[in-house]
Motif scaffolding. Structure first.
Motif, PDB file in Angstrom:
ATOM      1  N   TYR A   2      -0.240 -18.527 -60.862  1.00  0.00           N
ATOM      2  CA  TYR A   2      -1.734 -17.497 -60.995  1.00  0.00           C
ATOM      3  C   TYR A   2      -0.610 -16.354 -61.951  1.00  0.00           C
ATOM      4  N   GLU A   3       0.066 -16.233 -61.447  1.00  0.00           N
ATOM      5  CA  GLU A   3       1.122 -14.737 -61.804  1.00  0.00           C
ATOM      6  C   GLU A   3       1.983 -15.254 -63.199  1.00  0.00           C
ATOM      7  N   LEU A   9      -0.544  -6.505 -59.612  1.00  0.00           N
ATOM      8  CA  LEU A   9      -0.320  -7.241 -61.095  1.00  0.00           C
ATOM      9  C   LEU A   9      -1.169  -7.078 -62.510  1.00  0.00           C
ATOM     10  N   TYR A  31      -8.559 -10.276 -47.291  1.00  0.00           N
ATOM     11  CA  TYR A  31      -9.698 -11.250 -46.470  1.00  0.00           C
ATOM     12  C   TYR A  31      -9.836  -9.572 -45.177  1.00  0.00           C
ATOM     13  N   LEU A  78       0.967  -8.675 -50.008  1.00  0.00           N
ATOM     14  CA  LEU A  78       0.167  -9.275 -48.156  1.00  0.00           C
ATOM     15  C   LEU A  78      -0.219 -11.123 -48.654  1.00  0.00           C
ATOM     16  N   PRO A  79      -0.203 -11.551 -47.571  1.00  0.00           N
ATOM     17  CA  PRO A  79      -0.908 -13.086 -47.893  1.00  0.00           C
ATOM     18  C   PRO A  79      -2.326 -12.454 -47.616  1.00  0.00           C
ATOM     19  N   SER A  80      -3.059 -13.368 -49.137  1.00  0.00           N
ATOM     20  CA  SER A  80      -4.432 -13.265 -49.039  1.00  0.00           C
ATOM     21  C   SER A  80      -6.110 -12.890 -48.059  1.00  0.00           C
ATOM     22  N   GLY A  81      -5.338 -13.988 -46.964  1.00  0.00           N
ATOM     23  CA  GLY A  81      -6.291 -14.284 -45.321  1.00  0.00           C
ATOM     24  C   GLY A  81      -6.277 -12.612 -45.093  1.00  0.00           C
ATOM     25  N   LYS A 116       7.426 -16.452 -60.043  1.00  0.00           N
ATOM     26  CA  LYS A 116       7.032 -15.098 -61.244  1.00  0.00           C
ATOM     27  C   LYS A 116       7.918 -15.705 -62.854  1.00  0.00           C
ATOM     28  N   TYR A 155      -1.731 -19.877 -53.281  1.00  0.00           N
ATOM     29  CA  TYR A 155      -2.339 -18.417 -52.934  1.00  0.00           C
ATOM     30  C   TYR A 155      -3.010 -17.429 -52.438  1.00  0.00           C
ATOM     31  N   GLU A 156      -3.302 -18.750 -51.306  1.00  0.00           N
ATOM     32  CA  GLU A 156      -3.470 -17.681 -50.144  1.00  0.00           C
ATOM     33  C   GLU A 156      -2.688 -17.360 -49.144  1.00  0.00           C
ATOM     34  N   ARG A 157      -1.359 -17.936 -49.358  1.00  0.00           N
ATOM     35  CA  ARG A 157      -0.547 -16.815 -48.505  1.00  0.00           C
ATOM     36  C   ARG A 157       0.455 -15.933 -49.032  1.00  0.00           C
ATOM     37  N   GLY A 158      -0.192 -16.062 -50.638  1.00  0.00           N
ATOM     38  CA  GLY A 158       0.848 -14.996 -51.197  1.00  0.00           C
ATOM     39  C   GLY A 158       1.820 -15.379 -52.311  1.00  0.00           C
ATOM     40  N   PRO A 171      -1.352 -12.403 -66.641  1.00  0.00           N
ATOM     41  CA  PRO A 171      -2.366 -12.665 -65.261  1.00  0.00           C
ATOM     42  C   PRO A 171      -3.600 -12.743 -65.569  1.00  0.00           C
ATOM     43  N   PHE A 202       3.479 -17.345 -55.078  1.00  0.00           N
ATOM     44  CA  PHE A 202       3.577 -17.215 -56.654  1.00  0.00           C
ATOM     45  C   PHE A 202       4.878 -17.677 -57.068  1.00  0.00           C
TER      46      PHE A 202
END
Lengths: 351, 217
Positions: free
Chosen positions: A262-263, B97, B116, B110-113, A248, A241-244, A311, A246
């Protein structure tokens, strides 16, 4: 089952050493985030605990909660504790039937007045006089009120008993409600889940046996020990999730690589339960680990949250209709405003 | 219905309906107003209205050399929070989404980090913009309720979004609901306040460019 004065004696009879039992109590203590010294005292108190009378009422339910606790990873200390309690009434597990078991329930209530625990699974139908679920000619409502009157505490096992669950899902044809909607004068512990994690049930029962009091609860009446963290925060897929990254769909490369769900509608971020830490079947797995997003089954009204596969950040409801109507209305209003302005300008020019 | 259900359902749906209604109302009213007849003769050698408009849009992306020093902060800071907002809105997967759920359109996130970090920079930039507005006597003098309220509804989703991902102050579902509600307020306000420049900025600059070019400016 032979009668034993205390749980310690019962475990010793089954070959469970004191050391193993202390380890188990420590495990339960750590699950419930108890301080080390409290865990030790829990072991001592639990060993001295006497048989606790439990009356288990099954209302509008699918028996999944009973299946969960009785078919948990076996044989375990959970089973032994579950066996140790004096389950004086449980329609599914009792061999007897008819008037006899109703008599057993009333006898248990009289013999343990003010001390017995009522465990309830299933919601209670209120519509049309509660005729949609009856037992021995009595509505669920009547049985619940009668049984809880002299209880020490009530444990709502599963989401149906805790929050109404699937029977309460729209349009709620039976007028289903939760135990807490009816019983107002007794301590109520909600252990939701569809079904709940066995350790959450036995851990709570063990806490009650050891300390004779209700564990710390959250704002929905759930033991904080098991429902204090959301699944997303403890999920092993969180780094994705943190790295984006997902998945699909359920069969794409991301899903195969174990990326975040999540998606595809995972409700882990807003669901509080111990699934990601305690897991199921002796810690083997949990729904997200098996490839499906969390449904949020330990939360109220999880069935009516706008779709399991929408989502969490998606809007729910008649968005397209509403926005389409607004677009037409806006265009018409704009054209009308322009026409009025043009007319006024033309009148001024003529004037 | 809990707060999150309300935010994801009626609140955001009504907000989007108000946004679409307000935007189309204002755009149609403006575009169909009709242009006044210009009886002047266009100056020779000037570009046509389209190219003149395009040139003006490009030219105003940078400050005029005369005011480059004086406007240095406003220019730089303005770019920071506008680009920051664009990255946060269109680069974060949950936001994509949300848009995909409405329109079916999707693109890589993009990455969540990164989001943020950009979100934090954007919030700081918006705070700096407010400080400049308050401390500059001229800006303070010309500021109205619209300016301050627009600032509030712009920074609120950024701050509530950061609070939600950081679990600051409340449970995640509560913070998420507040975040969505803050977006709903922004969407409702957008067509009626200065935020409407999102739709008019290029239109008005292009129109100004075309108008000035005709006169040879």
């Amino acid at each position: 089952m032979a009668e034993f004065a205390t749980l310690g004696e019962r475990l010793a009879e089954h070959g469970i050493s004191r050391r193993a039992f202390v380890k188990y109590a420590s495990y339960l203590g750590s699950l419930m985030a108890l301080a080390p010294e409290v865990s030790r005292s829990m072991a001592a108190e639990l060993a001295k605990a006497r048989r606790q009378s439990v009356i288990w009422l099954s209302f509008q339910e699918c028996t999944g909660c009973t299946e969960s606790i009785t078919r948990s990873y076996s044989p375990t200390l959970e089973d032994l504790i579950f066996d140790f309690i004096s389950l004086d009434y449980h329609e599914t597990l009792m061999a007897a039937s008819g008037e006899g078991i109703e008599h057993a329930r009333k006898e248990a209530m009289a013999a343990n007045k003010g001390k017995y625990i009522v465990a309830v699974d299933g919601s209670i139908p209120l519509k049309d006089g509660g005729i949609y679920s009856t037992s021995a000619g009595q509505s669920n409502l009547a049985i619940l009120e009668e049984t809880c009157k002299d209880a020490f505490a009530v444990i709502s096992i599963g989401t149906c008993a805790a929050f109404g669950g699937i029977p309460k899902a729209k349009p709620n044809p039976t007028g289903a409600v939760s135990v807490a909607d009816i019983i107002k004068d007794k301590p109520i512990i909600n252990i939701p889940g569809c079904p709940p994690i066995p350790e959450a049930m036995t851990g709570t029962i063990a806490y009650l046996l050891a300390f004779g009091k209700v564990p710390e609860l959250d704002h929905l009446g759930r033991p904080k020990a098991f429902f204090g963290d959301n699944i997303h925060d403890r999920c092993y897929r969180r780094p994705f999730y943190e790295r984006g990254q997902f998945a699909k769909s359920f069969d794409d490369e991301g899903a195969r690589a174990g990326w975040c769900l999540y998606e595809v509608g995972c409700k882990g971020p807003v669901t509080y339960n111990a699934c990601a830490t305690t897991k199921w079947n002796g810690g083997v797995s949990f729904p997200i680990q098996s490839g499906h997003g969390c449904l949020g089954c330990s939360e109220p009204d999880f069935w009516d949250k706008g779709g399991f596969y929408v989502p969490l950040s998606g809007s729910v409801g008649p968005t397209a209709k509403l926005v389409g109507g607004a677009a037409i209305a806006g265009a018409v209003a704009g054209l009308a405003a322009a026409a009025v302005a043009r007319h006024r300008k033309s009148s001024l020019n003529k004037g | 219905m809990d707060l999150l259900d309300f935010a994801r359902g009626p609140a955001i749906n009504v907000a989007m309906a108000v946004l679409v209604f307000g935007v189309l109302w204002r755009l149609f009213a403006l575009l169909f107003l009709g242009k006044p007849v210009d009886r002047t003769i266009p100056r020779l050698g000037t570009p046509g209205p389209f190219w003149a408009g395009l040139r003006e849009i490009g030219r105003r992306m940078l400050p005029h050399p005369t005011f480059a020093t004086a406007e240095r902060f406003a220019f730089f800071n303005g770019w920071v929070f506008h680009v920051g907002l664009a990255i946060v809105v269109f680069g974060f997967r949950p936001h994509i989404l949300f848009i995909k759920n409405l329109t079916g359109l999707s693109w890589p996130a993009l990455p969540s980090g990164v989001i943020y970090a950009v979100g934090a920079i954007t919030a700081l930039s918006l705070i700096a913009a407010l400080v400049k507005r308050i401390t500059s006597p001229v800006q303070r003098f010309i500021s109205t309720f619209d300016d301050y309220f627009t600032w509030v509804v712009t920074i609120a989703p950024v701050l509530t979004g950061l609070a939600a991902v950081g679990h600051v102050g409340a449970r995640y579902e509560t913070l998420l609901a507040i975040h969505i509600l803050s977006i709903a307020v922004l969407l409702i306000w957008l067509p009626f306040g200065k935020l409407f420049h999102a739709f008019l900025v290029f239109l008005s600059r292009g129109q100004t460019g075309a108008f000035l070019a005709r006169r040879g400016v």
